[in-house]
Scaffold this motif. Sequence first.
Motif, PDB file in Angstrom:
ATOM      1  N   MET A  84      33.064  -5.159  28.272  1.00  0.00           N
ATOM      2  CA  MET A  84      33.489  -6.246  27.376  1.00  0.00           C
ATOM      3  C   MET A  84      33.752  -5.710  25.981  1.00  0.00           C
ATOM      4  O   MET A  84      33.072  -4.810  25.521  1.00  0.00           O
ATOM      5  N   ASN A  85      34.753  -6.298  25.341  1.00  0.00           N
ATOM      6  CA  ASN A  85      35.082  -5.959  23.962  1.00  0.00           C
ATOM      7  C   ASN A  85      33.858  -6.146  23.068  1.00  0.00           C
ATOM      8  O   ASN A  85      33.179  -7.171  23.139  1.00  0.00           O
ATOM      9  N   LEU A  86      33.589  -5.150  22.230  1.00  0.00           N
ATOM     10  CA  LEU A  86      32.381  -5.169  21.396  1.00  0.00           C
ATOM     11  C   LEU A  86      32.373  -6.349  20.413  1.00  0.00           C
ATOM     12  O   LEU A  86      31.350  -7.003  20.215  1.00  0.00           O
ATOM     13  N   ALA A  87      33.547  -6.621  19.820  1.00  0.00           N
ATOM     14  CA  ALA A  87      33.632  -7.746  18.872  1.00  0.00           C
ATOM     15  C   ALA A  87      33.338  -9.060  19.588  1.00  0.00           C
ATOM     16  O   ALA A  87      32.686  -9.952  19.035  1.00  0.00           O
ATOM     17  N   ARG A  88      33.796  -9.180  20.854  1.00  0.00           N
ATOM     18  CA  ARG A  88      33.526 -10.395  21.625  1.00  0.00           C
ATOM     19  C   ARG A  88      32.026 -10.549  21.894  1.00  0.00           C
ATOM     20  O   ARG A  88      31.475 -11.624  21.785  1.00  0.00           O
ATOM     21  N   GLN A  89      31.402  -9.390  22.229  1.00  0.00           N
ATOM     22  CA  GLN A  89      29.943  -9.425  22.475  1.00  0.00           C
ATOM     23  C   GLN A  89      29.189  -9.896  21.227  1.00  0.00           C
ATOM     24  O   GLN A  89      28.300 -10.734  21.297  1.00  0.00           O
ATOM     25  N   LEU A  90      29.591  -9.352  20.090  1.00  0.00           N
ATOM     26  CA  LEU A  90      28.922  -9.733  18.836  1.00  0.00           C
ATOM     27  C   LEU A  90      29.216 -11.191  18.495  1.00  0.00           C
ATOM     28  O   LEU A  90      28.355 -11.905  17.964  1.00  0.00           O
ATOM     29  N   TYR A  91      30.422 -11.617  18.832  1.00  0.00           N
ATOM     30  CA  TYR A  91      30.772 -13.017  18.579  1.00  0.00           C
ATOM     31  C   TYR A  91      29.881 -13.935  19.421  1.00  0.00           C
ATOM     32  O   TYR A  91      29.366 -14.953  18.932  1.00  0.00           O
ATOM     33  N   GLN A  92      29.670 -13.529  20.679  1.00  0.00           N
ATOM     34  CA  GLN A  92      28.791 -14.323  21.565  1.00  0.00           C
ATOM     35  C   GLN A  92      27.344 -14.319  21.055  1.00  0.00           C
ATOM     36  O   GLN A  92      26.645 -15.332  21.121  1.00  0.00           O
ATOM     37  N   LEU A  93      26.939 -13.150  20.549  1.00  0.00           N
ATOM     38  CA  LEU A  93      25.591 -13.044  19.980  1.00  0.00           C
ATOM     39  C   LEU A  93      25.457 -14.016  18.800  1.00  0.00           C
ATOM     40  O   LEU A  93      24.441 -14.697  18.635  1.00  0.00           O
ATOM     41  N   GLN A  94      26.515 -14.084  18.007  1.00  0.00           N
ATOM     42  CA  GLN A  94      26.527 -14.992  16.853  1.00  0.00           C
ATOM     43  C   GLN A  94      26.470 -16.457  17.308  1.00  0.00           C
ATOM     44  O   GLN A  94      25.782 -17.270  16.694  1.00  0.00           O
ATOM     45  N   GLU A  95      27.205 -16.764  18.376  1.00  0.00           N
ATOM     46  CA  GLU A  95      27.177 -18.141  18.903  1.00  0.00           C
ATOM     47  C   GLU A  95      25.746 -18.511  19.313  1.00  0.00           C
ATOM     48  O   GLU A  95      25.283 -19.613  19.046  1.00  0.00           O
ATOM     49  N   LEU A  96      25.067 -17.549  19.963  1.00  0.00           N
ATOM     50  CA  LEU A  96      23.673 -17.785  20.360  1.00  0.00           C
ATOM     51  C   LEU A  96      22.787 -17.972  19.142  1.00  0.00           C
ATOM     52  O   LEU A  96      21.957 -18.867  19.090  1.00  0.00           O
ATOM     53  N   ASP A  97      23.005 -17.125  18.126  1.00  0.00           N
ATOM     54  CA  ASP A  97      22.207 -17.228  16.896  1.00  0.00           C
ATOM     55  C   ASP A  97      22.384 -18.590  16.240  1.00  0.00           C
ATOM     56  O   ASP A  97      21.420 -19.186  15.754  1.00  0.00           O
ATOM     57  N   LEU A  98      23.621 -19.078  16.232  1.00  0.00           N
ATOM     58  CA  LEU A  98      23.893 -20.375  15.599  1.00  0.00           C
ATOM     59  C   LEU A  98      23.194 -21.496  16.356  1.00  0.00           C
ATOM     60  O   LEU A  98      22.612 -22.403  15.762  1.00  0.00           O
ATOM     61  N   GLU A  99      23.256 -21.407  17.695  1.00  0.00           N
ATOM     62  CA  GLU A  99      22.583 -22.417  18.523  1.00  0.00           C
ATOM     63  C   GLU A  99      21.067 -22.373  18.317  1.00  0.00           C
ATOM     64  O   GLU A  99      20.410 -23.419  18.202  1.00  0.00           O
ATOM     65  N   ILE A 100      20.531 -21.161  18.280  1.00  0.00           N
ATOM     66  CA  ILE A 100      19.080 -20.994  18.067  1.00  0.00           C
ATOM     67  C   ILE A 100      18.687 -21.606  16.723  1.00  0.00           C
ATOM     68  O   ILE A 100      17.734 -22.377  16.628  1.00  0.00           O
ATOM     69  N   GLU A 101      19.480 -21.308  15.707  1.00  0.00           N
ATOM     70  CA  GLU A 101      19.188 -21.847  14.365  1.00  0.00           C
ATOM     71  C   GLU A 101      19.187 -23.365  14.365  1.00  0.00           C
ATOM     72  O   GLU A 101      18.279 -24.003  13.824  1.00  0.00           O
ATOM     73  N   SER A 102      20.200 -23.939  14.990  1.00  0.00           N
ATOM     74  CA  SER A 102      20.320 -25.398  14.978  1.00  0.00           C
ATOM     75  C   SER A 102      19.191 -26.048  15.777  1.00  0.00           C
ATOM     76  O   SER A 102      18.623 -27.062  15.354  1.00  0.00           O
ATOM     77  N   ASP A 103      18.833 -25.440  16.916  1.00  0.00           N
ATOM     78  CA  ASP A 103      17.729 -25.998  17.713  1.00  0.00           C
ATOM     79  C   ASP A 103      16.386 -25.814  17.016  1.00  0.00           C
ATOM     80  O   ASP A 103      15.499 -26.661  17.143  1.00  0.00           O
ATOM     81  N   GLU A 104      16.252 -24.720  16.288  1.00  0.00           N
ATOM     82  CA  GLU A 104      14.996 -24.518  15.550  1.00  0.00           C
ATOM     83  C   GLU A 104      14.850 -25.547  14.437  1.00  0.00           C
ATOM     84  O   GLU A 104      13.758 -26.047  14.181  1.00  0.00           O
ATOM     85  N   ARG A 105      15.970 -25.874  13.805  1.00  0.00           N
ATOM     86  CA  ARG A 105      15.944 -26.929  12.765  1.00  0.00           C
ATOM     87  C   ARG A 105      15.542 -28.264  13.392  1.00  0.00           C
ATOM     88  O   ARG A 105      14.718 -28.990  12.846  1.00  0.00           O
ATOM     89  N   ALA A 106      16.138 -28.560  14.565  1.00  0.00           N
ATOM     90  CA  ALA A 106      15.830 -29.821  15.268  1.00  0.00           C
ATOM     91  C   ALA A 106      14.352 -29.867  15.660  1.00  0.00           C
ATOM     92  O   ALA A 106      13.685 -30.895  15.508  1.00  0.00           O
ATOM     93  N   LEU A 107      13.847 -28.727  16.137  1.00  0.00           N
ATOM     94  CA  LEU A 107      12.441 -28.654  16.549  1.00  0.00           C
ATOM     95  C   LEU A 107      11.510 -28.903  15.363  1.00  0.00           C
ATOM     96  O   LEU A 107      10.508 -29.613  15.480  1.00  0.00           O
ATOM     97  N   GLU A 108      11.890 -28.345  14.229  1.00  0.00           N
ATOM     98  CA  GLU A 108      11.091 -28.514  13.020  1.00  0.00           C
ATOM     99  C   GLU A 108      11.049 -29.996  12.623  1.00  0.00           C
ATOM    100  O   GLU A 108       9.999 -30.525  12.272  1.00  0.00           O
ATOM    101  N   GLN A 109      12.189 -30.637  12.727  1.00  0.00           N
ATOM    102  CA  GLN A 109      12.287 -32.062  12.375  1.00  0.00           C
ATOM    103  C   GLN A 109      11.424 -32.915  13.308  1.00  0.00           C
ATOM    104  O   GLN A 109      10.695 -33.796  12.864  1.00  0.00           O
ATOM    105  N   VAL A 110      11.518 -32.620  14.619  1.00  0.00           N
ATOM    106  CA  VAL A 110      10.743 -33.370  15.617  1.00  0.00           C
ATOM    107  C   VAL A 110       9.248 -33.158  15.371  1.00  0.00           C
ATOM    108  O   VAL A 110       8.460 -34.107  15.360  1.00  0.00           O
ATOM    109  N   THR A 111       8.861 -31.908  15.137  1.00  0.00           N
ATOM    110  CA  THR A 111       7.454 -31.592  14.907  1.00  0.00           C
ATOM    111  C   THR A 111       6.921 -32.351  13.695  1.00  0.00           C
ATOM    112  O   THR A 111       5.800 -32.848  13.709  1.00  0.00           O
ATOM    113  N   GLY A 112       7.753 -32.468  12.665  1.00  0.00           N
ATOM    114  CA  GLY A 112       7.362 -33.180  11.453  1.00  0.00           C
ATOM    115  C   GLY A 112       7.104 -34.656  11.683  1.00  0.00           C
ATOM    116  O   GLY A 112       6.345 -35.283  10.956  1.00  0.00           O
TER     117      GLY A 112
END
Length: 231
Positions: free
Chosen positions: A1-29
């Motif tokens: 796989m193209n390296l830039a594509r792999q990093l792009y996918q990694l970034q997509e995962l990071d963004l999802e993780i960030e957004s879910d972590e924010r949601a989790l923090e809100q729910v926990t609060g």
Amino acid sequence: MNLARQLYQLQELDLEIESDERALEQVTGQIGESQAVVKAKAQLESEQQRLEELKHQQHTAEWEIDDITGKIAAAEEKLFSGQVKNPKELASLQQDVDMLKTQCNRLEEKALEIIDQVEQSEAAVAGITAELKTMTADWQRQQKQLAEEMARLKAVLADLKQKWQRLSQEIKPETVEFYQQLRERKGTAVARVEQGICRGCRISLPTTDLQRARGNNLVQCSSCGRILFLA
Ligand SMILES: [Zn+2]
């Protein structure tokens, strides 16, 4: 796989993780005691105390009325018994009866006022109790939903992090590190290229950059420095 594509996918995962972590923090609060329920409980307790005090006052007034009614009966019995014949003494007895009756009337008025307050307080206690019941049920339902949402988010996050691990293991560690440093600096490390334009900074890219980005090497935007990814 193209390296830039792999990093792009990694970034997509990071963004999802960030957004879910924010949601989790809100729910926990939101998990925990409800201020509204706590307030209503305190209100109920204070109204119950007031009701108890009023009932005590009612009993005291009723007892006083009983006492004075007895005194009136005794005085009247003496007055009408025929045993007292002295007019002065009779007049004095009549005065006593009149005075006791006035006192009794005042006490009865006071008792009625207290009974009225008791009824109002009983209605208030019933009202707050019903409200508290609804509030508690709502709060329990909400807490259950929050707990479910928390469990769901935790599972999703665990899955995303596992995917991130798997994907990052396919990439050289120094490249992952480079990506992470760039992400920290820029917010997004990988920018899509659409119609020859870097979506990170919206600049038209020179043809040479576009050609290089088509290969398997990482090419950074000459303007914003982000890694270019040609979809
Ligand atoms: Zn750019």
